[in-house]
Motif scaffolding. Structure first.
Motif, PDB file in Angstrom:
ATOM      1  N   LYS A  83      30.367  -8.085   8.758  1.00 46.09           N
ATOM      2  CA  LYS A  83      30.103  -7.426   7.757  1.00 46.09           C
ATOM      3  C   LYS A  83      29.072  -6.288   7.879  1.00 46.09           C
ATOM      4  N   ALA A  84      28.353  -6.213   8.932  1.00 46.22           N
ATOM      5  CA  ALA A  84      27.251  -5.382   9.099  1.00 46.22           C
ATOM      6  C   ALA A  84      27.666  -3.748   9.476  1.00 46.22           C
ATOM      7  N   HIS A  85      27.008  -2.913   8.822  1.00 39.35           N
ATOM      8  CA  HIS A  85      27.638  -1.630   8.896  1.00 39.35           C
ATOM      9  C   HIS A  85      26.298  -0.519   8.609  1.00 39.35           C
ATOM     10  N   GLY A  86      26.509   0.671   9.287  1.00 31.88           N
ATOM     11  CA  GLY A  86      25.789   1.404   9.024  1.00 31.88           C
ATOM     12  C   GLY A  86      24.363   1.337   9.825  1.00 31.88           C
TER      13      GLY A  86
ATOM     14  N   SER B 124      21.204  -3.898   8.369  1.00 32.94           N
ATOM     15  CA  SER B 124      22.459  -3.363   8.524  1.00 32.94           C
ATOM     16  C   SER B 124      23.594  -4.065   7.458  1.00 32.94           C
ATOM     17  N   GLN B 125      23.109  -5.009   6.641  1.00 33.26           N
ATOM     18  CA  GLN B 125      24.169  -5.647   5.701  1.00 33.26           C
ATOM     19  C   GLN B 125      24.011  -4.878   4.501  1.00 33.26           C
ATOM     20  N   SER B 126      24.876  -5.180   3.764  1.00 33.12           N
ATOM     21  CA  SER B 126      25.213  -4.570   2.209  1.00 33.12           C
ATOM     22  C   SER B 126      24.233  -4.987   1.335  1.00 33.12           C
ATOM     23  N   ARG B 127      23.710  -4.434   0.484  1.00 30.40           N
ATOM     24  CA  ARG B 127      23.013  -4.777  -0.736  1.00 30.40           C
ATOM     25  C   ARG B 127      23.607  -4.605  -2.094  1.00 30.40           C
ATOM     26  N   PRO B 128      24.505  -5.282  -2.343  1.00 27.68           N
ATOM     27  CA  PRO B 128      25.127  -5.203  -3.740  1.00 27.68           C
ATOM     28  C   PRO B 128      24.239  -5.334  -4.754  1.00 27.68           C
TER      29      PRO B 128
ATOM     30  N   ASP C 139      20.278   0.736  18.352  1.00 26.91           N
ATOM     31  CA  ASP C 139      19.549  -0.416  19.017  1.00 26.91           C
ATOM     32  C   ASP C 139      19.865  -1.612  18.268  1.00 26.91           C
ATOM     33  N   ALA C 140      19.924  -1.304  16.941  1.00 26.86           N
ATOM     34  CA  ALA C 140      20.343  -2.718  15.988  1.00 26.86           C
ATOM     35  C   ALA C 140      21.918  -3.177  16.307  1.00 26.86           C
ATOM     36  N   ALA C 141      22.773  -2.252  16.283  1.00 23.93           N
ATOM     37  CA  ALA C 141      24.124  -2.537  16.569  1.00 23.93           C
ATOM     38  C   ALA C 141      24.480  -3.255  17.923  1.00 23.93           C
ATOM     39  N   ALA C 142      23.491  -2.591  18.791  1.00 21.67           N
ATOM     40  CA  ALA C 142      23.822  -3.413  20.191  1.00 21.67           C
ATOM     41  C   ALA C 142      23.161  -4.722  20.242  1.00 21.67           C
ATOM     42  N   VAL C 143      21.946  -4.976  19.460  1.00 20.27           N
ATOM     43  CA  VAL C 143      21.742  -6.474  19.226  1.00 20.27           C
ATOM     44  C   VAL C 143      22.556  -7.309  18.560  1.00 20.27           C
ATOM     45  N   ILE C 144      23.340  -6.726  17.398  1.00 18.72           N
ATOM     46  CA  ILE C 144      24.396  -7.693  16.714  1.00 18.72           C
ATOM     47  C   ILE C 144      25.524  -8.064  17.633  1.00 18.72           C
ATOM     48  N   VAL C 145      25.848  -6.837  18.336  1.00 16.11           N
ATOM     49  CA  VAL C 145      27.045  -7.370  19.349  1.00 16.11           C
ATOM     50  C   VAL C 145      26.837  -8.242  20.493  1.00 16.11           C
TER      51      VAL C 145
END
Length: 337
Positions: A135-138, A175-179, A142-148
């Motif tokens: 669900k991570a987006h945006g 990177s997560q949503s904040r509803p 570098d943060a996306a590389a760590v998640i993957v």
């Protein structure tokens, strides 16, 4: 990132977060907090919500005329107290606020860490955590590389340890949503120059600076005194306010109860009111490092200031020159022109 924002007032009406006891704050934000430009501004607040979910918070700030917010993370100090800091680089007017939200991934990590300590099976919880990664987006690159990378490690080994790394937690925090993102009201702040902290003001009455007996002083006479005033260590040269003289019910000379209308129009020396003389005085002030309080104050309306200057350049009497002008009084320390 989901930026659906609700205010703290709506939170009090039934949402999850409350943001209270904000510091610094004057009269609930009615008046601006004052700080020195270039110095760190520390902000504190009590942030809490119902339940046991992990809370995330950030301090946002910007110049009043800007549209884009800057964000600084806030640190939890225990007992609902959070703190953050930002540095206004240039003098001016700023706005700051506090945002709070539920950190879903940190809440999951906290719960599964307690289960592991008790020796319970966490295989199903690990699958739930891997689902949160999808669900991570945006995220930044570098943060996306760590998640993957951490997600691949979990899928290859089946171990929950890669999902509990601090590096992954930091990447998911942004990177997560904040509803349920909640924002406090906007609070004003004025960043002033260093002289606003402390400065010595020298008040000068131009008409009293004359060097010839029986003749009032002019701005040229004030110019000759600038080096002497600077040598005494003063920081600000303050000219007394200029205002209309008035005609009705004016007393006469020597405390006479009745005035002579012919004497109410005091002549203003041409050398005092010509634009080149004012420019010469301004050059002398700035050459000595003097700001001037009482001449070009930000609080005076531009139209009134322009009318006064046009009248001064025309060279009328003092009463006519001041007739269309508001009273020009100096503002608070640091507001000198």
């Amino acid at each position: 990132m989901n930026k659906t924002i609700q205010t703290v007032e709506s939170a009090a009406a039934g949402s999850a977060f409350l943001i209270e006891d904000v510091y610094p704050l004057i009269d609930g934000g009615r008046f601006a907090v004052k700080r020195i430009a270039g110095e760190c501004v520390e902000v504190w607040a009590d942030i809490y919500r119902d339940g046991e979910a992990v809370v995330g918070a950030a301090l946002i700030w910007r110049r009043e005329q800007d549209r884009e917010w800057r964000s600084e993370p806030m640190i939890h100090h225990g007992n609902d107290r959070w703190s953050g800091a930002f540095t206004p680089v240039e003098p001016g007017q700023y706005l700051y606020a506090i945002e709070a939200w539920t950190d879903e991934f940190a809440t999951w990590s906290h719960a599964i860490a307690r289960k592991r300590l008790s020796g319970a099976d966490v295989s199903l919880d690990a699958i739930e955590g891997a689902g949160l990664l999808t669900k991570a987006h945006g995220a930044r690159q570098d943060a996306a590389a760590v998640i993957v990378r951490q997600c691949e490690d979990y899928l290859q080994t089946g171990e929950v340890a890669p999902l509990l790394s601090a590096e992954l937690g930091n990447a998911m925090a942004e990177s997560q949503s904040r509803p349920d993102l909640t924002r406090s009201p906007l609070f004003p702040l004025i960043a002033d120059r260093d002289k606003a902290r402390f400065g010595a003001w020298y008040q000068m009455i131009p008409r009293s600076q004359g060097r010839i007996p029986g003749r009032h002083g002019t701005l040229r006479d004030c110019i000759t005194r600038v080096p002497y005033i600077a040598a005494m260590g003063f920081d600000v040269l303050y000219f007394t306010p200029v205002h209309p003289i008035g005609h009705n019910r004016r007393k006469g000379a020597q405390q006479c109860a009745f005035g002579d209308r012919r004497r109410t129009r005091l002549a203003l020396c041409d050398r005092h009111c010509r634009g080149r003389t004012r420019r010469a005085a301004s050059r002398a002030r700035h050459h000595r490092g003097f700001p001037c309080a009482g001449c070009d104050l930000p609080g005076i309306r531009p139209r009134a200031r322009a009318r006064f200057r046009r009248a001064m350049l025309a060279g009328p009497s003092l009463a006519d020159a001041a007739s269309g002008m508001v009273q020009m009084a100096a503002g608070p320390l640091g507001a000198d022109g």
